[in-house]
Design a protein around this motif. Sequence first.
Motif, PDB file in Angstrom:
ATOM      1  N   ASP A   1      12.316  10.652 -12.988  1.00 15.31           N
ATOM      2  CA  ASP A   1      10.858  10.708 -12.951  1.00 15.31           C
ATOM      3  C   ASP A   1      10.438  10.449 -11.506  1.00 15.31           C
ATOM      4  O   ASP A   1      10.505   9.319 -11.018  1.00 15.31           O
ATOM      5  CB  ASP A   1      10.252   9.664 -13.887  1.00 15.31           C
ATOM      6  N   ILE A   2      10.033  11.501 -10.802  1.00 14.92           N
ATOM      7  CA  ILE A   2       9.707  11.419  -9.379  1.00 14.92           C
ATOM      8  C   ILE A   2       8.291  11.951  -9.174  1.00 14.92           C
ATOM      9  O   ILE A   2       7.995  13.092  -9.531  1.00 14.92           O
ATOM     10  CB  ILE A   2      10.690  12.245  -8.526  1.00 14.92           C
ATOM     11  N   ASP A   3       7.422  11.117  -8.620  1.00 11.78           N
ATOM     12  CA  ASP A   3       6.020  11.502  -8.432  1.00 11.78           C
ATOM     13  C   ASP A   3       5.554  11.222  -7.009  1.00 11.78           C
ATOM     14  O   ASP A   3       5.836  10.150  -6.456  1.00 11.78           O
ATOM     15  CB  ASP A   3       5.105  10.749  -9.405  1.00 11.78           C
ATOM     16  N   TYR A   4       4.834  12.205  -6.464  1.00 18.11           N
ATOM     17  CA  TYR A   4       4.212  12.073  -5.151  1.00 18.11           C
ATOM     18  C   TYR A   4       2.690  12.196  -5.299  1.00 18.11           C
ATOM     19  O   TYR A   4       2.191  12.777  -6.266  1.00 18.11           O
ATOM     20  CB  TYR A   4       4.705  13.161  -4.200  1.00 18.11           C
ATOM     21  N   ARG A   5       1.965  11.681  -4.320  1.00 21.35           N
ATOM     22  CA  ARG A   5       0.506  11.837  -4.268  1.00 21.35           C
ATOM     23  C   ARG A   5       0.085  12.097  -2.824  1.00 21.35           C
ATOM     24  O   ARG A   5       0.823  11.791  -1.884  1.00 21.35           O
ATOM     25  CB  ARG A   5      -0.210  10.591  -4.802  1.00 21.35           C
ATOM     26  N   TRP A   6      -1.132  12.634  -2.699  1.00 21.54           N
ATOM     27  CA  TRP A   6      -1.697  12.831  -1.373  1.00 21.54           C
ATOM     28  C   TRP A   6      -2.544  11.623  -1.021  1.00 21.54           C
ATOM     29  O   TRP A   6      -3.485  11.275  -1.720  1.00 21.54           O
ATOM     30  CB  TRP A   6      -2.536  14.100  -1.309  1.00 21.54           C
ATOM     31  N   ASP A   7      -2.190  10.977   0.089  1.00 24.58           N
ATOM     32  CA  ASP A   7      -2.922   9.811   0.577  1.00 24.58           C
ATOM     33  C   ASP A   7      -4.044  10.301   1.492  1.00 24.58           C
ATOM     34  O   ASP A   7      -3.801  10.679   2.642  1.00 24.58           O
ATOM     35  CB  ASP A   7      -1.965   8.890   1.337  1.00 24.58           C
ATOM     36  N   LYS A   8      -5.271  10.293   0.992  1.00 27.29           N
ATOM     37  CA  LYS A   8      -6.402  10.790   1.775  1.00 27.29           C
ATOM     38  C   LYS A   8      -6.657   9.928   2.997  1.00 27.29           C
ATOM     39  O   LYS A   8      -6.997  10.436   4.070  1.00 27.29           O
ATOM     40  CB  LYS A   8      -7.652  10.843   0.895  1.00 27.29           C
ATOM     41  N   LYS A   9      -6.520   8.638   2.841  1.00 33.47           N
ATOM     42  CA  LYS A   9      -6.777   7.736   3.963  1.00 33.47           C
ATOM     43  C   LYS A   9      -5.771   7.966   5.095  1.00 33.47           C
ATOM     44  O   LYS A   9      -6.132   8.000   6.274  1.00 33.47           O
ATOM     45  CB  LYS A   9      -6.724   6.281   3.495  1.00 33.47           C
ATOM     46  N   GLY A  10      -4.506   8.127   4.729  1.00 36.04           N
ATOM     47  CA  GLY A  10      -3.478   8.316   5.745  1.00 36.04           C
ATOM     48  C   GLY A  10      -3.192   9.769   6.044  1.00 36.04           C
ATOM     49  O   GLY A  10      -2.394  10.064   6.935  1.00 36.04           O
ATOM     50  N   ASP A  11      -3.849  10.704   5.291  1.00 37.14           N
ATOM     51  CA  ASP A  11      -3.657  12.141   5.483  1.00 37.14           C
ATOM     52  C   ASP A  11      -2.165  12.486   5.451  1.00 37.14           C
ATOM     53  O   ASP A  11      -1.617  13.090   6.363  1.00 37.14           O
ATOM     54  CB  ASP A  11      -4.281  12.589   6.805  1.00 37.14           C
ATOM     55  N   ARG A  12      -1.529  12.108   4.348  1.00 34.34           N
ATOM     56  CA  ARG A  12      -0.077  12.281   4.260  1.00 34.34           C
ATOM     57  C   ARG A  12       0.343  12.364   2.793  1.00 34.34           C
ATOM     58  O   ARG A  12      -0.382  11.976   1.878  1.00 34.34           O
ATOM     59  CB  ARG A  12       0.635  11.088   4.910  1.00 34.34           C
ATOM     60  N   LEU A  13       1.557  12.844   2.601  1.00 36.75           N
ATOM     61  CA  LEU A  13       2.174  12.897   1.286  1.00 36.75           C
ATOM     62  C   LEU A  13       3.005  11.631   1.105  1.00 36.75           C
ATOM     63  O   LEU A  13       3.802  11.281   1.983  1.00 36.75           O
ATOM     64  CB  LEU A  13       3.070  14.130   1.191  1.00 36.75           C
ATOM     65  N   VAL A  14       2.827  10.923  -0.019  1.00 32.32           N
ATOM     66  CA  VAL A  14       3.566   9.678  -0.222  1.00 32.32           C
ATOM     67  C   VAL A  14       4.251   9.687  -1.590  1.00 32.32           C
ATOM     68  O   VAL A  14       3.719  10.202  -2.572  1.00 32.32           O
ATOM     69  CB  VAL A  14       2.652   8.439  -0.102  1.00 32.32           C
ATOM     70  N   LEU A  15       5.427   9.105  -1.637  1.00 35.14           N
ATOM     71  CA  LEU A  15       6.157   8.910  -2.878  1.00 35.14           C
ATOM     72  C   LEU A  15       5.594   7.679  -3.582  1.00 35.14           C
ATOM     73  O   LEU A  15       5.509   6.599  -2.981  1.00 35.14           O
ATOM     74  CB  LEU A  15       7.648   8.695  -2.572  1.00 35.14           C
ATOM     75  N   THR A  16       5.185   7.827  -4.838  1.00 31.38           N
ATOM     76  CA  THR A  16       4.520   6.727  -5.538  1.00 31.38           C
ATOM     77  C   THR A  16       5.222   6.310  -6.829  1.00 31.38           C
ATOM     78  O   THR A  16       4.834   5.303  -7.422  1.00 31.38           O
ATOM     79  CB  THR A  16       3.066   7.100  -5.884  1.00 31.38           C
ATOM     80  N   ASP A  17       6.226   7.034  -7.263  1.00 32.99           N
ATOM     81  CA  ASP A  17       6.880   6.660  -8.514  1.00 32.99           C
ATOM     82  C   ASP A  17       8.300   7.201  -8.550  1.00 32.99           C
ATOM     83  O   ASP A  17       8.527   8.378  -8.252  1.00 32.99           O
ATOM     84  CB  ASP A  17       6.083   7.204  -9.709  1.00 32.99           C
ATOM     85  N   PHE A  18       9.238   6.338  -8.880  1.00 30.33           N
ATOM     86  CA  PHE A  18      10.605   6.780  -9.167  1.00 30.33           C
ATOM     87  C   PHE A  18      11.174   5.896 -10.253  1.00 30.33           C
ATOM     88  O   PHE A  18      11.147   4.666 -10.167  1.00 30.33           O
ATOM     89  CB  PHE A  18      11.503   6.711  -7.942  1.00 30.33           C
ATOM     90  N   ASP A  19      11.646   6.532 -11.299  1.00 34.73           N
ATOM     91  CA  ASP A  19      12.205   5.813 -12.434  1.00 34.73           C
ATOM     92  C   ASP A  19      13.242   6.720 -13.072  1.00 34.73           C
ATOM     93  O   ASP A  19      13.317   7.910 -12.779  1.00 34.73           O
ATOM     94  CB  ASP A  19      11.095   5.471 -13.438  1.00 34.73           C
ATOM     95  N   MET A  20      14.050   6.147 -13.949  1.00 35.51           N
ATOM     96  CA  MET A  20      15.042   6.928 -14.680  1.00 35.51           C
ATOM     97  C   MET A  20      14.879   6.638 -16.160  1.00 35.51           C
ATOM     98  O   MET A  20      15.031   5.493 -16.601  1.00 35.51           O
ATOM     99  CB  MET A  20      16.459   6.584 -14.201  1.00 35.51           C
ATOM    100  N   HIS A  21      14.528   7.666 -16.932  1.00 32.03           N
ATOM    101  CA  HIS A  21      14.327   7.509 -18.357  1.00 32.03           C
ATOM    102  C   HIS A  21      15.670   7.290 -19.045  1.00 32.03           C
ATOM    103  O   HIS A  21      16.644   7.955 -18.717  1.00 32.03           O
ATOM    104  CB  HIS A  21      13.645   8.744 -18.945  1.00 32.03           C
ATOM    105  N   TYR A  22      15.709   6.409 -20.008  1.00 31.80           N
ATOM    106  CA  TYR A  22      16.990   6.136 -20.648  1.00 31.80           C
ATOM    107  C   TYR A  22      16.912   6.040 -22.168  1.00 31.80           C
ATOM    108  O   TYR A  22      17.903   5.735 -22.828  1.00 31.80           O
ATOM    109  CB  TYR A  22      17.602   4.838 -20.106  1.00 31.80           C
TER     110      TYR A  22
END
Length: 327
Positions: free
Chosen positions: A118-139
Amino acid sequence: MIRNHLTKLSFISILITILMINSSLHSSAATRDWYVGTSVKYALIWSESITTITTIDALEGFGYCSEEMEIRFDIISIDSINHELVANMTIAGIGTGESDGYTDAGVISGLLADSLFDIDYRWDKKGDRLVLTDFDMHYFDMVFFIEPDWEIFNTNMGRLLDRTQIVDIVTDGLWTTYEITLGDFLDSIVSYDIMGVRDTVDSQFTLSNSSTKWSFSFDLSNVIYKRECGTHVDSYFPYSTYTVSYTLDFTEGGTLNLFEYNIITEVTTDDAVEEEVYSVIIQKGGFEAVETPSNFSYSLLSLMILPVLLYFSKKKKRPKPGVIKNA
């Protein structure tokens, strides 16, 4: 990331459902080591701790939850054509009930390949950048008994390790769309170990057709961010510690031997320093197998004492009032 497991359904309730996996694909299983009358005992050890220290007042909070139990599966029927089994599942202190499970190696490995990461990114408007916000492994898609068709299983698991697969798509809210691949993700983090392949940019992965054990570990420290929603714009804070490990091990005949999953995180926000430790161990053979020195005593000891060590380490790491600790 850890999704506040303290507020989820109890681990026992989740356990009762993890055998309920749909089956639809054909599988030709090799010789298995589980039959009608087979009885297997497991130890289940689940633990989570959360430590919080406010950055302004240096007020400390510590929460700890755990469950340790043994369960036993006694197989009472097997339908090899439809890849189904029925077992009596006995949980210490609770009782015995029937548990229906599916055993198709193709279906089970397909579910893992499609949903393990489970890998999720978001756009950081304040920093004007792409950031990784979630990493998990479903089990929760695992099973205790599987038809040991390891060639099909590993072929499907190979899809999981395709560096070109797109793991997330993000837009910046204007015109640009970003497609992030598994390779992009792996090459951006601190380190990883996937089935023995370590920390090499552009590494390709291969699986033996006879593999019965799969292991993954990731260090995302200072790469992944905690998101806090704001009135007009969200804020993102880097995790100074974020490690994830996962091990799934079956016997050659298709009986679950070991499952272990661990996440350790630490992040400093504007309000607090937060640390979380989440661990699950499922070990064939019961508590005596977990406690065997040559087997899993180190992991069990770490599981028991790490939250306590984190708590008392705050005596040395407590931030001064009015000072925000930098990540």
